[in-house]
Design a protein around this motif. Structure first.
Motif, PDB file in Angstrom:
ATOM      1  N   GLU A 167       0.830  -1.211   0.000  1.00  0.00           N
ATOM      2  CA  GLU A 167       0.000   0.000   0.000  1.00  0.00           C
ATOM      3  C   GLU A 167       0.860   1.255   0.000  1.00  0.00           C
ATOM      4  N   LEU A 168       1.992   1.211   0.692  1.00  0.00           N
ATOM      5  CA  LEU A 168       2.906   2.355   0.687  1.00  0.00           C
ATOM      6  C   LEU A 168       3.436   2.634  -0.714  1.00  0.00           C
ATOM      7  N   ILE A 169       3.642   1.595  -1.498  1.00  0.00           N
ATOM      8  CA  ILE A 169       4.076   1.793  -2.880  1.00  0.00           C
ATOM      9  C   ILE A 169       2.982   2.499  -3.674  1.00  0.00           C
ATOM     10  N   GLY A 192      12.840   2.057  13.880  1.00  0.00           N
ATOM     11  CA  GLY A 192      12.324   0.799  13.349  1.00  0.00           C
ATOM     12  C   GLY A 192      11.171   1.004  12.386  1.00  0.00           C
ATOM     13  N   VAL A 193      10.238   1.871  12.740  1.00  0.00           N
ATOM     14  CA  VAL A 193       9.090   2.085  11.845  1.00  0.00           C
ATOM     15  C   VAL A 193       9.511   2.873  10.614  1.00  0.00           C
ATOM     16  N   ILE A 210       1.936   2.386  10.552  1.00  0.00           N
ATOM     17  CA  ILE A 210       1.863   2.424   9.091  1.00  0.00           C
ATOM     18  C   ILE A 210       0.415   2.399   8.628  1.00  0.00           C
ATOM     19  N   GLN A 211      -0.389   1.534   9.253  1.00  0.00           N
ATOM     20  CA  GLN A 211      -1.810   1.472   8.894  1.00  0.00           C
ATOM     21  C   GLN A 211      -2.493   2.814   9.121  1.00  0.00           C
ATOM     22  N   HIS A 212      -2.207   3.444  10.252  1.00  0.00           N
ATOM     23  CA  HIS A 212      -2.830   4.728  10.560  1.00  0.00           C
ATOM     24  C   HIS A 212      -2.371   5.807   9.585  1.00  0.00           C
ATOM     25  N   PHE A 213      -1.075   5.829   9.295  1.00  0.00           N
ATOM     26  CA  PHE A 213      -0.542   6.809   8.350  1.00  0.00           C
ATOM     27  C   PHE A 213      -1.226   6.694   6.994  1.00  0.00           C
ATOM     28  N   LEU A 214      -1.376   5.462   6.514  1.00  0.00           N
ATOM     29  CA  LEU A 214      -2.052   5.249   5.234  1.00  0.00           C
ATOM     30  C   LEU A 214      -3.499   5.752   5.279  1.00  0.00           C
ATOM     31  N   SER A 215      -4.140   5.594   6.438  1.00  0.00           N
ATOM     32  CA  SER A 215      -5.547   6.014   6.554  1.00  0.00           C
ATOM     33  C   SER A 215      -5.700   7.531   6.520  1.00  0.00           C
ATOM     34  N   LEU A 216      -4.615   8.262   6.801  1.00  0.00           N
ATOM     35  CA  LEU A 216      -4.687   9.725   6.812  1.00  0.00           C
ATOM     36  C   LEU A 216      -4.631  10.323   5.412  1.00  0.00           C
ATOM     37  N   ILE A 217      -4.093   9.578   4.456  1.00  0.00           N
ATOM     38  CA  ILE A 217      -3.804  10.130   3.137  1.00  0.00           C
ATOM     39  C   ILE A 217      -4.843   9.638   2.129  1.00  0.00           C
TER      40      ILE A 217
END
Length: 305
Positions: free
Chosen positions: A65-67, A94-95, A262-269
């Motif tokens: 998903e990050l890609i 680490g993250v 990472i999941q939360h970050f993706l949900s913001l965008i």
């Protein structure tokens, strides 16, 4: 595609997936030289730690998903800043490593600034961070940020109370300026307990591969735990603005912390699939008159393995 081609493609894909897993395992083997006793104690302290297979399968999904996010950022010329703050050994690095692991370093870059020089100390406080802000089509991950002033600089006495007060007055407006310029800003605080930090510090002390992570400043953070707590609480109170709120990541379990962040970050965008041109491998041009030169053996790296 012939049966031979299909078989070859399947075998190649299997090998590629094995390489991906090997790379992830390499990142996860963080205690390779750790004493058995410390490793056992750490495992006893984390009986409910996420299973490695579950962790890796979820991580690979999130990295896919990050890609997609990266492609959207490049296609739409978006600008994203992500701030990672927290106590020493809380898991910020680490993250960040897992976010950037499979992304294009020309698009996604990490900024971890050293202590300011004498010249930088005489500048406007935010000045040294501005050159690292993203242009269109870039994502910048700050491994610590301008919030150093509200934390380590304040607690360790590198900034006086007038400077800290000025920072609290300026930081919200500085961030509003970034937002008005079109930058998407996310701020994460990695939270761990006193006992967890102590354990991670002990692990670093006993692991030669991790001792470089411990600085005299880190050790002082143990002594000044409560001062850091008070500084953190005021930082949240003064800089948790609606336009750029803080998000706290519970970090005692490293694997869950990475996945949750990472999941939360993706949900913001609000990223969307973007069009891609079909990629075709061109035919190699063969020149019958070309003869490959023989290079001297001393140019080659010795094959020790």
């Amino acid at each position: 595609m012939t049966q031979i081609d299909t078989t070859f493609a399947k075998d190649w894909l299997a090998d590629e997936l094995a390489d991906v897993l090997d790379e992830d395992y390499e990142l996860e083997i963080e205690d390779a030289t750790l004493s058995r006793e410390i490793a056992r104690i750490y495992k006893d302290k984390h009986p409910d730690s996420l299973d490695r297979r579950v962790y890796l399968s979820n991580l690979i999904h999130l990295q896919a998903e990050l890609i997609k996010l990266q492609d959207w950022v490049v296609h739409t010329k978006q600008k994203i800043v992500v701030i990672f703050e927290g106590r020493d050994s809380a898991g910020k690095g680490g993250v960040i490593k897992r976010i950037s692991q499979r992304l294009n370093p020309r698009v996604v870059r990490t900024v971890a600034l050293p202590a300011p020089s004498d010249r930088e100390r005489s500048q406007w406080y935010f000045q040294r961070y501005v050159p690292h802000l993203p242009a269109g089509g870039e994502i910048v991950l700050f491994d610590r940020s301008w919030y150093n002033r509200a934390g380590v600089e304040r607690v360790m006495g590198f900034a006086d109370e007038d400077q800290v007060e000025q920072f609290f007055n300026d930081a919200p407006e500085f961030e509003r300026m970034l937002l008005r310029s079109g930058i998407i800003l996310a701020k994460y605080w990695f939270s761990i307990t006193d006992q967890e930090q102590q354990m991670r510090f002990l692990m670093r002390i006993h692991d030669p591969m991790k001792q470089w992570k411990l600085s005299p400043m880190d050790l002082q953070s143990r002594v000044r735990w409560e001062q850091y707590t008070k500084a953190k609480e005021e930082m949240f109170e003064r800089t948790n603005i609606p336009e750029a709120p803080w998000y706290i990541v519970e970090g005692n379990d490293k694997k869950r912390a990475r996945l949750n962040c990472i999941q939360h970050f993706l949900s913001l965008i609000p990223y969307q699939p973007v069009p891609h041109e079909e990629i075709r491998l061109p035919e190699r041009v063969f020149n019958p008159d070309y003869e490959r030169a023989t290079l001297p053996p001393e140019l080659y790296v010795p094959q020790k393995f």
